[in-house]
Motif scaffolding. Sequence first.
Motif, PDB file in Angstrom:
ATOM      1  N   ASP A   1      75.583 115.084  94.159  1.00 15.76           N
ATOM      2  CA  ASP A   1      74.329 114.940  94.881  1.00 15.76           C
ATOM      3  C   ASP A   1      74.614 115.100  96.383  1.00 15.76           C
ATOM      4  O   ASP A   1      75.229 114.239  96.997  1.00 15.76           O
ATOM      5  CB  ASP A   1      73.737 113.559  94.564  1.00 15.76           C
ATOM      6  CG  ASP A   1      72.386 113.349  95.218  1.00 15.76           C
ATOM      7  OD1 ASP A   1      72.082 114.042  96.216  1.00 15.76           O
ATOM      8  OD2 ASP A   1      71.636 112.490  94.731  1.00 15.76           O
ATOM      9  N   LEU A  53      69.326 101.901  86.117  1.00 19.68           N
ATOM     10  CA  LEU A  53      69.803 103.287  86.125  1.00 19.68           C
ATOM     11  C   LEU A  53      70.117 103.746  84.708  1.00 19.68           C
ATOM     12  O   LEU A  53      69.752 104.844  84.295  1.00 19.68           O
ATOM     13  CB  LEU A  53      71.057 103.421  86.985  1.00 19.68           C
ATOM     14  CG  LEU A  53      70.872 103.412  88.498  1.00 19.68           C
ATOM     15  CD1 LEU A  53      72.224 103.429  89.186  1.00 19.68           C
ATOM     16  CD2 LEU A  53      70.057 104.616  88.932  1.00 19.68           C
ATOM     17  N   ARG A  93      68.559 106.669  82.103  1.00 16.51           N
ATOM     18  CA  ARG A  93      69.559 107.655  81.696  1.00 16.51           C
ATOM     19  C   ARG A  93      70.179 108.370  82.885  1.00 16.51           C
ATOM     20  O   ARG A  93      70.386 109.573  82.884  1.00 16.51           O
ATOM     21  CB  ARG A  93      68.979 108.644  80.677  1.00 16.51           C
ATOM     22  CG  ARG A  93      68.914 107.996  79.297  1.00 16.51           C
ATOM     23  CD  ARG A  93      68.628 109.004  78.234  1.00 16.51           C
ATOM     24  NE  ARG A  93      67.216 109.314  78.175  1.00 16.51           N
ATOM     25  CZ  ARG A  93      66.736 110.475  77.756  1.00 16.51           C
ATOM     26  NH1 ARG A  93      67.552 111.437  77.393  1.00 16.51           N
ATOM     27  NH2 ARG A  93      65.434 110.657  77.704  1.00 16.51           N
ATOM     28  N   VAL A  94      70.431 107.599  83.933  1.00 10.10           N
ATOM     29  CA  VAL A  94      71.184 108.102  85.074  1.00 10.10           C
ATOM     30  C   VAL A  94      72.541 107.408  85.002  1.00 10.10           C
ATOM     31  O   VAL A  94      72.592 106.182  84.958  1.00 10.10           O
ATOM     32  CB  VAL A  94      70.482 107.743  86.402  1.00 10.10           C
ATOM     33  CG1 VAL A  94      71.326 108.152  87.585  1.00 10.10           C
ATOM     34  CG2 VAL A  94      69.107 108.390  86.465  1.00 10.10           C
ATOM     35  N   GLN A 131      78.015 108.961  88.032  1.00 11.09           N
ATOM     36  CA  GLN A 131      77.570 110.179  88.697  1.00 11.09           C
ATOM     37  C   GLN A 131      76.707 109.860  89.917  1.00 11.09           C
ATOM     38  O   GLN A 131      76.818 110.481  90.965  1.00 11.09           O
ATOM     39  CB  GLN A 131      76.787 111.038  87.704  1.00 11.09           C
ATOM     40  CG  GLN A 131      76.518 112.434  88.211  1.00 11.09           C
ATOM     41  CD  GLN A 131      75.051 112.731  88.324  1.00 11.09           C
ATOM     42  OE1 GLN A 131      74.238 112.120  87.631  1.00 11.09           O
ATOM     43  NE2 GLN A 131      74.706 113.636  89.188  1.00 11.09           N
ATOM     44  N   PHE A 132      75.864 108.855  89.759  1.00 12.14           N
ATOM     45  CA  PHE A 132      74.886 108.558  90.803  1.00 12.14           C
ATOM     46  C   PHE A 132      75.504 107.795  91.977  1.00 12.14           C
ATOM     47  O   PHE A 132      75.162 108.038  93.129  1.00 12.14           O
ATOM     48  CB  PHE A 132      73.751 107.737  90.195  1.00 12.14           C
ATOM     49  CG  PHE A 132      72.595 107.510  91.117  1.00 12.14           C
ATOM     50  CD1 PHE A 132      71.710 108.525  91.395  1.00 12.14           C
ATOM     51  CD2 PHE A 132      72.395 106.267  91.706  1.00 12.14           C
ATOM     52  CE1 PHE A 132      70.642 108.323  92.242  1.00 12.14           C
ATOM     53  CE2 PHE A 132      71.330 106.058  92.555  1.00 12.14           C
ATOM     54  CZ  PHE A 132      70.449 107.086  92.821  1.00 12.14           C
TER      55      PHE A 132
END
Lengths: 251, 269
Positions: free
Chosen positions: B49, B141, B145-146, B150-151
């Motif tokens: 990101d 989160l 489904r985050v 990754q986030f």
Amino acid sequence: MVRQRQTSLTRDGSIEPMVEVRNLEKWFGEKRILKDVSFDVYPGEILGLVGKSGCGKSTILKILCGLLQADSGSVSMHSEEVGLVFQGSALLNSYTVKQNLAIALRRRKLNKKDEERIIYEKLELVGLRGLEDSYPTQLSGGQQKRTSFARAIVNDPKIIFYDEPTTGLDPVISTVIEDYMNDLEGRLNAASIVVTHQLSTWTRTADRIILLHDGEIKWEGDPEGAMISENPYIKQFAYAKREGPLLDSAV
Amino acid sequence: MTTSARSRNNILRPFDVMFEQFGKCCQLIGQCLILLCRTIGYILRGDIDKTETWRQCYRIGVQSWFVVAITALFTGFAMSLQISRELVMFGADTAIGGVVSLALVREIGPITAGIMVAGRVGSSVAAELTTMMITEQIDALKVMRVDPVQFLVVPRFVAAMLMMPALSVYAMALGLIAGIIIAYTAANVPVATFLDSVKQTILDRDFGTHFLKAWLNAIIIIIVSCAIGLRTRGGAEDVGIATTRTIVWAMTLLFIFNYLVTAVTYAPR
Ligand SMILES: Nc1ncnc2c1ncn2[C@@H]1O[C@H](COP(=O)(O)OP(=O)(O)OP(=O)(O)O)[C@@H](O)[C@H]1O
Ligand SMILES: [Mg+2]
């Protein structure tokens, strides 16, 4: 007081349940919170889950969402699209209201315009237009709850769990939220579970109620039945009495 | 069991306690390795990101530049003073620049920046993630489904990989300025002589080591703070515990790994 809906047909057995819960058992250390809990939730149905504080209602929802692991038993959910309104809002504090909703939309990879349209539509619905650029800490408790509600439904989920969706809200907004819960259920044919202590919420939204106590379901029926039942558990709960079996095994 | 009863028992059984601590260490190391693999997996897939990474770069840079500057300057002063003293006694004033810069490029730059970033950024990342954990933000989160790795971890990791070399070079440069000042005032070495000596001594390889250490420090700080943050459950006091634990672990590993790099690259043959 209770709405009419066509979905009362859904329990004739010809329709598959959306959520199937079988023989859940959950221990926290030495404490056995859930002993043997089984129930189904059908499409187009709102199941009210009630019980005294600390009896394991939030735990059940967390197991259903995969956030906790049950010690035994099984859960099957027939949709990927699940929304959960957390009891404590659980908004991401370093993101604005709008960004919180956008995060829930991320995996759909929408273009900016569609994303904004959906976000504003949901914020409009919970009466939060104008606050989209605020951070959660700048909101009141009720506003946080409504943001959390908007976030949970932003993907139009087929399965929705509400943990105390109206607690701490004023009666008007509570009604708006309750109406919206009913609307979602009708429009999306969603299967929902609502955990609530608020009498108005369970009478206005739930099609069926289960009462959890000592890790087991002690009563099941519809909201009108709850008010006239002779079952000591639901009777004490519905009429908010001190005397009765709910307090006997107080920890 | 009450706390005092437990600590009494613990005093009677020190080996049990040591054994338990060893077990916890192994567990944390395992968690760190798994987290590292998953993070690298996302990076290899290009799942980064950019806005969030930029935000984290800003945060790491802004939080650290001042403390890094102060520590680098004063470490530079102290070290240069000691080195100048000794070299002047041997009449080797002209070598001051070389010795000071060697120490800075190879050792002091990366470790000073590393320690300060561990203190400022590592602790704040651990506190942030722990708070997110106990207020169910991480659960939220997951329901959306985050993937929290990754986030949350990937942007911090990438940002640290970008900022850490910059901060190390910055620490080194300030240390060098401190060295120039000391050499000039305490040993009468002109700036030109100092810089000549630096040029003759420092090799490209030294910069290789410098960046290798900087990247390693970035990995240690972010992975340790995120691993500790993401495994904490409980209440507000656990935020403090997680923060302290992160600093202790990150700094310990920093010293160990910085030495290992030195041992591998500079061992006398
Ligand atoms: N992580 C945990 N570790 C240990 N015990 C826990 C944990 N989470 C919940 N419990 C215990 O499990 C029980 C059920 O908790 P839960 O949050 O499901 O209650 P609840 O029915 O939602 O109550 P309320 O109506 O107050 O929200 C409580 O007694 C609580 O102390
Ligand atoms: Mg609860």
